[in-house]
Design an enzyme around this catalytic site. Structure first.
Site, PDB file in Angstrom:
ATOM      1  N   SER A  36       0.787  -1.242   0.000  1.00 46.12           N
ATOM      2  CA  SER A  36       0.000   0.000   0.000  1.00 46.12           C
ATOM      3  C   SER A  36       0.815   1.286   0.000  1.00 46.12           C
ATOM      4  O   SER A  36       0.411   2.278  -0.606  1.00 46.12           O
ATOM      5  CB  SER A  36      -0.967   0.006   1.187  1.00 46.12           C
ATOM      6  OG  SER A  36      -0.266  -0.209   2.396  1.00 46.12           O
ATOM      7  N   ASP A 231      -3.503   6.885  11.353  1.00 46.28           N
ATOM      8  CA  ASP A 231      -3.306   5.652  10.603  1.00 46.28           C
ATOM      9  C   ASP A 231      -2.105   4.888  11.159  1.00 46.28           C
ATOM     10  O   ASP A 231      -2.174   3.687  11.399  1.00 46.28           O
ATOM     11  CB  ASP A 231      -3.105   6.007   9.130  1.00 46.28           C
ATOM     12  CG  ASP A 231      -3.017   4.797   8.224  1.00 46.28           C
ATOM     13  OD1 ASP A 231      -2.384   3.812   8.633  1.00 46.28           O
ATOM     14  OD2 ASP A 231      -3.559   4.842   7.114  1.00 46.28           O
ATOM     15  N   HIS A 234       0.383   4.160   7.040  1.00 51.09           N
ATOM     16  CA  HIS A 234       0.527   4.688   5.685  1.00 51.09           C
ATOM     17  C   HIS A 234       1.154   6.082   5.658  1.00 51.09           C
ATOM     18  O   HIS A 234       0.906   6.906   6.545  1.00 51.09           O
ATOM     19  CB  HIS A 234      -0.829   4.714   4.979  1.00 51.09           C
ATOM     20  CG  HIS A 234      -1.406   3.354   4.792  1.00 51.09           C
ATOM     21  ND1 HIS A 234      -2.593   2.954   5.374  1.00 51.09           N
ATOM     22  CD2 HIS A 234      -0.940   2.285   4.100  1.00 51.09           C
ATOM     23  CE1 HIS A 234      -2.841   1.700   5.035  1.00 51.09           C
ATOM     24  NE2 HIS A 234      -1.851   1.268   4.266  1.00 51.09           N
TER      25      HIS A 234
END
Length: 374
Positions: A36, A231, A234
């Site tokens: 990701s 988060d 990320h």
């Protein structure tokens, strides 16, 4: 030459040409792979429109339909499907390269990353690996030249001890297989060392990545790059820019090193497209490279095999013992049933991860399903 390449790139956009012909100038191709954080999850919430993400007629992307089109974020639309793709380090990397050398020519980005993947998902023969090889080969069929693969992955593998222990071996094998399958055993591979992750084995993954010692594998530490505050895994907008520019700096250093040596690998992309070798010397160098490549690949795979032999018995025994101990908490299981389930879980990293993440009641249900299938 840079002006000519820019004109070619602009012509692509104006005429909507979707591929490169053999007679057109080559573009420098960079593969974006991993999970990701390479795909991109950053958002420009304040509409600041950072210049690092601005489109440029000299930056193209190989889209989901295998066409060269103007690069624009999010790059992984249609590739990293079913996930909230956003802004990643790809565009900052390309823009930084052009800022360093405007005459570099056209840069082609090939998005291949997939979020939430384990290193084992990228093993030879698995769907993500096959797609990576297919898109890599297709991207260079029109005359483009592969410059490097940018690899950013490992956060998922930090969740379990097993994946952390096997990570270095799996990554080395992945690089060797990928180089072999695209026919470029010296292709530069830039490995970003993870700086975030929810798993308690993050430092083991970082150590494994730092310990990769293969020819033309360049380690780029992602530590310190900003992550999204809510988060913690990320990259934020600033973090994506930071990592992209670190990768660009590493590529520049590699180019300078190869320029000084006067003997770049056949897979390298030199600034401004300058040839560093005469034709006769180039033929000799290519023969030398093939010999060295064969020796390096043999050495790399031998190292992996030795690690397999030295770790397999001891590691598998330890992992099975740990699972067996947890299975002892489940009532009414025979010793044979416990051994059977322990072996099944150790053989499958995803099932093992799921087992340890479940509460006791759900573990009972999972064990019953495994026994029922048998």
């Amino acid at each position: 030459m840079g002006e000519h390449l820019s004109f070619v790139a602009i012509s692509f956009l104006l005429l909507s040409v979707s591929f490169l012909s053999a007679n057109e100038e080559k573009i420098s191709i960079f593969i974006l792979a991993g999970q990701s954080n390479m795909s991109g999850r950053a958002r420009d919430y304040n509409n600041t429109n950072p210049p690092e993400f601005h489109p440029n007629p000299q930056i193209l992307m190989f889209d989901v339909n295998q066409r060269w089109v103007a690069a624009r974020d999010p790059l992984h639309v249609g590739i990293d499907v079913g996930r909230p793709v956003g802004l990643g380090p790809g565009m900052p990397f390309a823009n930084a390269l052009l800022g360093w050398d405007p005459c570099m020519g056209t840069i082609g980005l090939v998005p291949c990353a997939h979020g939430e993947t384990f290193m084992s998902d990228w093993s030879k023969g698995r769907p993500y690996y096959d797609q990576l090889v297919m898109r890599t080969n297709a991207s260079s069929q029109g005359g483009g030249r592969l410059g490097a693969m940018l690899w950013y992955q490992g956060e998922n593998d930090s969740l379990t001890s097993e994946n952390a222990r096997l990570y270095r071996k799996r990554l080395m094998r992945f690089i060797a297989d990928f180089r072999s399958d695209i026919g470029m055993p010296q292709l530069p591979v830039f490995v970003v060392v993870i700086a975030s992750g929810l798993g308690k084995y993050k430092e083991k993954i970082r150590k494994a990545q730092m310990g990769i010692q293969l020819r033309n594998v360049i380690i780029v530490d992602g530590k310190g790059a900003e992550v999204k505050p809510l988060d913690v895994v990320h990259l934020s907008l600033a973090g994506a820019i930071d990592v992209g520019e670190r990768l660009a700096t590493a590529f520049k250093l590699l180019c300078h090193e190869q320029s000084r040596s006067g003997h770049p690998s056949s897979s390298s992309v030199t600034p401004s497209g300058k040839k560093l070798l005469g034709k006769k010397r180039k033929r000799v160098a290519e023969v030398e490279d093939r010999i060295v490549d064969a020796m390096n690949r043999f050495s790399e795979m031998t190292k992996v095999c030795i690690e397999d032999l030295s770790k397999k018995l001891g590691y598998d025994h330890d992992a099975t013992k740990n699972v067996f101990g947890d299975l002892g908490k489940i009532p009414a299981m025979t010793v044979d049933e416990k051994l059977f389930v322990a072996e099944k879980l150790v053989e499958n990293p995803k099932k093992l991860t799921l087992f340890f993440s479940l509460p006791d009641e759900d573990r009972n249900s999972m064990v019953k399903q495994l026994l029922k299938k048998e």
